[in-house]
Design an enzyme around this catalytic site. Structure first.
Site, short mmCIF file in Angstrom:
data_model
loop_
_atom_site.label_atom_id
_atom_site.label_comp_id
_atom_site.label_asym_id
_atom_site.label_seq_id
_atom_site.Cartn_x
_atom_site.Cartn_y
_atom_site.Cartn_z
N THR A 298 8.50 52.36 55.30
CA THR A 298 8.93 52.16 53.91
C THR A 298 8.56 50.78 53.38
O THR A 298 8.38 50.61 52.18
CB THR A 298 10.44 52.37 53.77
OG1 THR A 298 11.13 51.49 54.66
CG2 THR A 298 10.82 53.80 54.10
N CYS A 299 8.45 49.80 54.28
CA CYS A 299 8.10 48.46 53.80
C CYS A 299 6.69 48.43 53.22
O CYS A 299 6.35 47.56 52.41
CB CYS A 299 8.26 47.43 54.91
SG CYS A 299 7.23 47.70 56.35
N PHE A 300 5.84 49.38 53.63
CA PHE A 300 4.47 49.46 53.11
C PHE A 300 4.25 50.69 52.24
O PHE A 300 3.12 51.00 51.89
CB PHE A 300 3.46 49.45 54.26
CG PHE A 300 3.41 48.15 55.01
CD1 PHE A 300 2.84 47.03 54.43
CD2 PHE A 300 3.96 48.04 56.27
CE1 PHE A 300 2.80 45.83 55.11
CE2 PHE A 300 3.92 46.83 56.95
CZ PHE A 300 3.35 45.72 56.37
#
Length: 413
Positions: free
Chosen positions: A380-382
């Site tokens: 989710t961070c990317f």
């Protein structure tokens, strides 16, 4: 107005960047955050940071449970994860800083003053929320309107805090509404300008005006009583928390910027668009990696699944699974940073970003060797979906639906 806000922010960033460049000393912008003490490390590292530090790029390195730095280069993705994880912890009612109304919105807990350094914590959380809006990071939180409106300096003369009681304290709202329309002698109800509240099992009496417990309510001043009581429940008892939170938020977001928006619009700035996902917009702005492309059979199945098989709620779960938010950015997916990316799961996590010819060739050779037992996973961070190359659309539907509802997330496959 959202585009105007972004223009103001970009100009502010340029100004801050130029000022930092002109300084003779180095301004710290790199912080190590332990996974096991994420909120504590974040607060300790950033609470005293200058407004210039908050407005410029902040680099985060996560330290895992073994005390080792996690691999990865923070190209907005890791910082986005950091902001979202800190926010998730801070607004969790179990953390004792915020409570939930009956319609599932958040506001400062009246008993948060039992928490050590609670005012500094609210100031810090206000800065975190301001940074999220400043960097266009969508957060999966919804704040109570009576709390959110304090971030807007422009006052709404038609607003009555009495209306907000319907969702904050339905019993009190019903009782005050009864008093408002009561035709008899209100003094017979033996009311005073005070309220009894259960605080951690102990009954406490609070005056809503000075010496209120000794002042009786009459028919002549019942409207004043209703107003005073509404103000107390929605503002007075949490005014210190609201002020510190608002001061923190305005460290990054100037009042003249926020005053362009109404309360519902400000909520959209924080949590994104509440309508159904625009799949055509998502298709237009998606990035494919690892051998996938827009005409690949698995990609066609994916879009068909989202359009034909998934409900609106499941599409929101899908978006949350990949980006950690079930709502799209206000300016559409072209504003998502990093961009929404779909990669074949066989693609190595340690290879360089992008799609070199060699990498594409390797993945095209192996793309048909995926086990149908594997689940989709995400980073989710990317904003990255790692999707196996399934043999049939039916398998894809079942695996994707299971993954988004189980919140399989990082690397569960």
């Amino acid at each position: 107005r959202v585009k105007i806000l972004q223009m103001f922010i970009e100009r502010d960033k340029e100004k801050e960047c130029n000022e930092i460049s002109s300084l003779r000393y180095h301004t710290k912008n790199y912080y190590e955050i332990h996974r096991t003490n994420l909120f504590g490390d974040a607060f300790r590292s950033l609470q005293s940071a200058s407004s210039s530090t908050w407005k410029n790029t902040i680099r985060i390195s996560f330290i895992n449970q073994q005390g080792l730095a996690e691999a990865g280069i923070d190209q907005n993705g890791i910082f986005k994860e950091f902001i979202q994880d800190v926010t998730r912890q801070a607004f969790d009612p179990a953390f004792n800083l915020f409570k939930v109304t009956e319609n599932r919105t958040l506001y400062p807990s009246p008993i948060s003053d039992r928490t050590e350094n609670y005012l500094y914590l609210f100031n810090f959380i206000g800065k975190i929320l301001g940074k999220a809006v400043y960097e266009q990071i969508v957060l999966d939180i919804e704040l109570a309107p009576f709390f959110l409106r304090h971030l807007i300096s422009r006052k709404n003369l038609n607003y009555s805090c009495f209306d907000d009681l319907m969702f904050l304290d339905r019993d009190l709202y019903t009782n005050l509404n009864f008093i408002k329309h009561y035709d008899g002698d209100v003094s017979s109800l033996a009311l005073t300008y005070s309220i009894d509240e259960d605080v951690l099992g102990e009954l406490m009496t609070y005056d809503i005006i000075p010496c209120g417990r000794h002042i009786n309510v009459t028919s002549d001043d019942k409207i004043v009583y209703i107003h005073r009581m509404s103000v107390y429940r929605t503002y007075t008892r949490i005014k210190s928390q609201i002020k510190m939170f608002t001061d923190g938020f305005k460290t990054l977001m100037k009042p003249e910027w926020i005053n362009m928006f109404s309360v519902p619009e400000l909520q959209q700035l924080i949590s994104g668009e509440s309508s159904d996902i625009d799949l055509e917009d998502l298709k237009t702005n998606v990035v494919y990696q690892g051998g996938y492309h827009r005409t690949h059979p698995v990609i066609k199945w994916l879009w068909q699944t989202l359009e034909q098989d998934f409900t609106r709620e499941e599409r929101a779960l899908f978006l949350r699974f990949v980006t950690s938010s079930g709502r799209a950015p206000l300016l559409g997916f072209r504003a998502l940073n990093p961009p929404f990316t779909i990669r074949c799961l066989e693609s190595s996590e340690h290879e360089e970003e992008g799609d070199s010819l060699g990498r594409i060739f390797r993945n095209m050779i192996s793309i048909n060797r995926t086990s149908s037992e594997r689940l989709p996973s995400s980073s989710t961070c990317f904003n990255l979906l790692k999707l196996p190359s399934y043999k049939t659309r039916r398998i894809l539907v079942d695996k994707l639906r299971y993954a988004i509802k189980a919140n399989a997330g990082f690397e569960l496959s």
